[in-house]
Design a protein around this motif. Structure first.
Motif, PDB file in Angstrom:
ATOM      1  N   GLU A 225       0.661  -1.261  -0.026  1.00 27.49           N
ATOM      2  CA  GLU A 225      -0.164  -0.016  -0.182  1.00 27.49           C
ATOM      3  C   GLU A 225       0.945   1.251  -0.057  1.00 27.49           C
ATOM      4  OE1 GLU A 225      -2.402  -0.482   3.799  1.00 27.49           O
ATOM      5  OE2 GLU A 225      -2.577  -2.716   2.813  1.00 27.49           O
ATOM      6  N   GLY A 226       0.245   2.299  -0.575  1.00 31.53           N
ATOM      7  CA  GLY A 226       1.145   3.485  -0.523  1.00 31.53           C
ATOM      8  C   GLY A 226       1.025   4.296  -1.981  1.00 31.53           C
ATOM      9  N   LEU A 227       1.913   5.265  -2.195  1.00 33.10           N
ATOM     10  CA  LEU A 227       1.840   6.032  -3.209  1.00 33.10           C
ATOM     11  C   LEU A 227       3.085   5.465  -4.222  1.00 33.10           C
ATOM     12  CD1 LEU A 227       1.201   8.522  -5.373  1.00 33.10           C
ATOM     13  CD2 LEU A 227       2.625   9.956  -3.854  1.00 33.10           C
ATOM     14  N   PHE A 228       2.853   5.132  -5.399  1.00 33.68           N
ATOM     15  CA  PHE A 228       3.967   4.564  -6.360  1.00 33.68           C
ATOM     16  C   PHE A 228       3.810   5.270  -7.730  1.00 33.68           C
ATOM     17  CE2 PHE A 228       2.301   1.063  -3.506  1.00 33.68           C
ATOM     18  CZ  PHE A 228       3.554   1.084  -2.740  1.00 33.68           C
ATOM     19  N   HIS A 229       4.854   5.147  -8.627  1.00 24.38           N
ATOM     20  CA  HIS A 229       4.579   5.188  -9.856  1.00 24.38           C
ATOM     21  C   HIS A 229       4.783   4.112 -10.903  1.00 24.38           C
ATOM     22  CE1 HIS A 229       5.294   9.066  -7.627  1.00 24.38           C
ATOM     23  NE2 HIS A 229       4.449   9.839  -8.554  1.00 24.38           N
ATOM     24  N   VAL A 230       4.300   4.252 -12.112  1.00 25.64           N
ATOM     25  CA  VAL A 230       4.566   3.333 -12.999  1.00 25.64           C
ATOM     26  C   VAL A 230       6.096   3.357 -13.364  1.00 25.64           C
ATOM     27  CG1 VAL A 230       3.994   2.340 -15.376  1.00 25.64           C
ATOM     28  CG2 VAL A 230       2.254   3.330 -13.680  1.00 25.64           C
ATOM     29  N   THR A 231       6.746   2.294 -13.265  1.00 26.44           N
ATOM     30  CA  THR A 231       8.010   2.275 -13.598  1.00 26.44           C
ATOM     31  C   THR A 231       8.358   1.706 -15.088  1.00 26.44           C
ATOM     32  OG1 THR A 231       8.328  -0.010 -12.572  1.00 26.44           O
ATOM     33  CG2 THR A 231       8.975   1.793 -11.330  1.00 26.44           C
ATOM     34  N   PHE A 232       7.746   0.672 -15.627  1.00 25.39           N
ATOM     35  CA  PHE A 232       7.799   0.163 -16.951  1.00 25.39           C
ATOM     36  C   PHE A 232       6.608  -0.610 -17.398  1.00 25.39           C
ATOM     37  CE2 PHE A 232       9.458  -3.565 -14.699  1.00 25.39           C
ATOM     38  CZ  PHE A 232       9.416  -4.532 -15.662  1.00 25.39           C
ATOM     39  N   LYS A 287      -7.299  -1.280 -22.926  1.00 20.45           N
ATOM     40  CA  LYS A 287      -7.601   0.259 -23.379  1.00 20.45           C
ATOM     41  C   LYS A 287      -6.917   1.025 -22.254  1.00 20.45           C
ATOM     42  CE  LYS A 287     -11.336   3.467 -24.191  1.00 20.45           C
ATOM     43  NZ  LYS A 287     -10.947   4.662 -23.182  1.00 20.45           N
ATOM     44  N   LEU A 288      -6.781   0.653 -20.964  1.00 15.25           N
ATOM     45  CA  LEU A 288      -5.899   1.332 -19.969  1.00 15.25           C
ATOM     46  C   LEU A 288      -4.570   1.477 -20.194  1.00 15.25           C
ATOM     47  CD1 LEU A 288      -5.991   2.978 -17.340  1.00 15.25           C
ATOM     48  CD2 LEU A 288      -5.979   0.638 -16.200  1.00 15.25           C
ATOM     49  N   PHE A 289      -4.006   0.117 -20.793  1.00 16.42           N
ATOM     50  CA  PHE A 289      -2.585   0.143 -21.057  1.00 16.42           C
ATOM     51  C   PHE A 289      -2.131   1.085 -21.820  1.00 16.42           C
ATOM     52  CE2 PHE A 289       0.857  -1.867 -23.100  1.00 16.42           C
ATOM     53  CZ  PHE A 289       1.896  -2.396 -22.152  1.00 16.42           C
ATOM     54  N   ASP A 290      -3.106   1.514 -22.980  1.00  9.73           N
ATOM     55  CA  ASP A 290      -2.735   2.403 -23.984  1.00  9.73           C
ATOM     56  C   ASP A 290      -2.649   3.877 -23.474  1.00  9.73           C
ATOM     57  OD1 ASP A 290      -2.314   0.200 -25.838  1.00  9.73           O
ATOM     58  OD2 ASP A 290      -4.280   0.349 -26.720  1.00  9.73           O
ATOM     59  N   GLU A 291      -3.221   3.999 -22.354  1.00 12.73           N
ATOM     60  CA  GLU A 291      -3.377   5.322 -22.146  1.00 12.73           C
ATOM     61  C   GLU A 291      -2.416   5.705 -20.954  1.00 12.73           C
ATOM     62  OE1 GLU A 291      -7.421   6.080 -20.796  1.00 12.73           O
ATOM     63  OE2 GLU A 291      -8.199   5.732 -22.641  1.00 12.73           O
ATOM     64  N   VAL A 292      -2.350   4.942 -19.893  1.00 11.69           N
ATOM     65  CA  VAL A 292      -1.065   5.097 -19.064  1.00 11.69           C
ATOM     66  C   VAL A 292       0.339   5.248 -19.440  1.00 11.69           C
ATOM     67  CG1 VAL A 292      -0.046   4.154 -17.085  1.00 11.69           C
ATOM     68  CG2 VAL A 292      -2.597   3.655 -17.438  1.00 11.69           C
ATOM     69  N   ARG A 293       0.857   6.062 -19.019  1.00 13.65           N
ATOM     70  CA  ARG A 293       2.480   6.344 -19.268  1.00 13.65           C
ATOM     71  C   ARG A 293       3.316   5.899 -18.182  1.00 13.65           C
ATOM     72  NH1 ARG A 293       0.281   5.980 -23.207  1.00 13.65           N
ATOM     73  NH2 ARG A 293      -0.091   7.667 -24.996  1.00 13.65           N
ATOM     74  N   VAL A 294       4.558   5.782 -18.437  1.00 12.13           N
ATOM     75  CA  VAL A 294       5.280   5.576 -17.081  1.00 12.13           C
ATOM     76  C   VAL A 294       5.668   6.628 -16.552  1.00 12.13           C
ATOM     77  CG1 VAL A 294       7.864   5.055 -16.872  1.00 12.13           C
ATOM     78  CG2 VAL A 294       6.771   3.905 -18.649  1.00 12.13           C
TER      79      VAL A 294
END
Length: 302
Positions: A225-232, A287-294
């Motif tokens: 749990e927590g705040l993260f960011h997409v790494t790849f 669809k979400l995969f195409d919209e999310v960015r690293v």
């Protein structure tokens, strides 16, 4: 004492000799072969005669030898032939057995749904719910209540139903309501993931654009749990640890990622992940995969 005359003495001597000859000739009587006694020899006045010698050949002391081949002492064992055992006929293999998965199972569920026997969204997994529906169908139509789909059961089912449409086979599941959003999700681009409602909301500048159902890791492999960011990102990822497919994977904390799970789609919340966030709506996550960015935010909270 009276004295005998010489003449009387001579007569007495002759009489004694004759008496002795008669006593010597007496013996056991023998009979000849014709059963008649042989003539007695005439008495003689000379020396007693020696009786004729008996045959020297002794009668046989033993009986004739019996045949040398003795009869068998043990009767021959009867030849018995074991009754032929007939094995019961092999049970035909199930056309669609319990535990299987795939499009054929999905079609089975949709056809049972047309008859009001399967009230859930087709999952493509043949579990206990599907087995019970199959058993009900078999009972209604006088078939063997096996819970597995034989060719006879399948033929009867297809004769009573129509071919399901794509929408019937792959209906979009109605997601749980998003519920309260974490304040950290209200700015920028964020995948806002609630463990309370078990939902993932795609939020852009505070506006929810999409919501989908998710599941998490078990108590032994909990999702952080927590705040993260997409790494790849990895569209066709395969786990190097568990060797399972992780399509549309978006990693945010070490090996943890948001990704599509066919197991979640098939079994729902009966299973769990190894820490990842599983999504069961494949079209929605594609669809979400195409919209999310690293670099986009990932917020996991209660």
């Amino acid at each position: 004492m009276r004295t005998r005359s010489p003449a009387a003495l001579a007569v007495a001597a002759v009489t004694a000799a004759l008496s002795a000859a008669v006593l010597t000739a007496c013996g056991p009587q023998d009979t000849g072969a014709d059963g008649k006694a042989p003539s007695r020899p005439a008495a003689t006045t000379g020396s007693p005669t020696t009786p004729a010698a008996r045959p020297t050949t002794a009668p046989p002391t033993t009986q004739d030898a019996r045949p040398t081949t003795a009869p068998p002492t043990t009767p021959p064992a009867p030849t018995t032939t074991a009754p032929a055992t007939t094995a019961p006929p092999a049970r035909p293999a199930a056309f669609i057995p319990m535990g299987s998965s795939g499009d054929r199972v999905r079609e089975l569920q949709a056809r049972l749904g047309q008859l009001g026997l399967f009230g859930r969204t087709p999952t493509g997994y043949y579990g206990t719910v599907t087995r019970n529906a199959v058993t009900d169908f078999q009972e209604r139509h006088g078939l063997a209540r096996t819970g597995s789909v034989s060719r006879t059961t399948w033929t009867r089912l297809t004769a009573l139903t129509r071919t399901p449409t794509h929408q019937e086979l792959y209906p979009a599941p109605a997601p749980h309501p998003a519920g309260r959003l974490d304040p950290r999700c209200m700015t920028g681009h964020a995948m806002c993931i609630s463990k309370t409602t078990r939902t993932l909301s795609w939020v852009v500048d505070g506006k929810v654009l999409a919501t989908m159902d998710v599941r998490f890791g078990s108590q032994y492999t909990p999702t952080r749990e927590g705040l993260f960011h997409v790494t790849f990102k990895s569209r066709n990822h395969v786990s190097t640890i568990y060797h399972t497919a992780m399509p549309y994977a978006m990693f945010f904390s070490g090996g943890e990622a948001v990704h599509y799970s066919s197991d979640f789609a098939a079994r729902g919340y009966a299973g769990a992940s190894h820490g990842c966030v599983n999504v069961r709506d494949k079209a929605a996550i594609a669809k979400l995969f195409d919209e999310v960015r690293v670099g986009d935010k990932v917020v996991v909270y209660w």
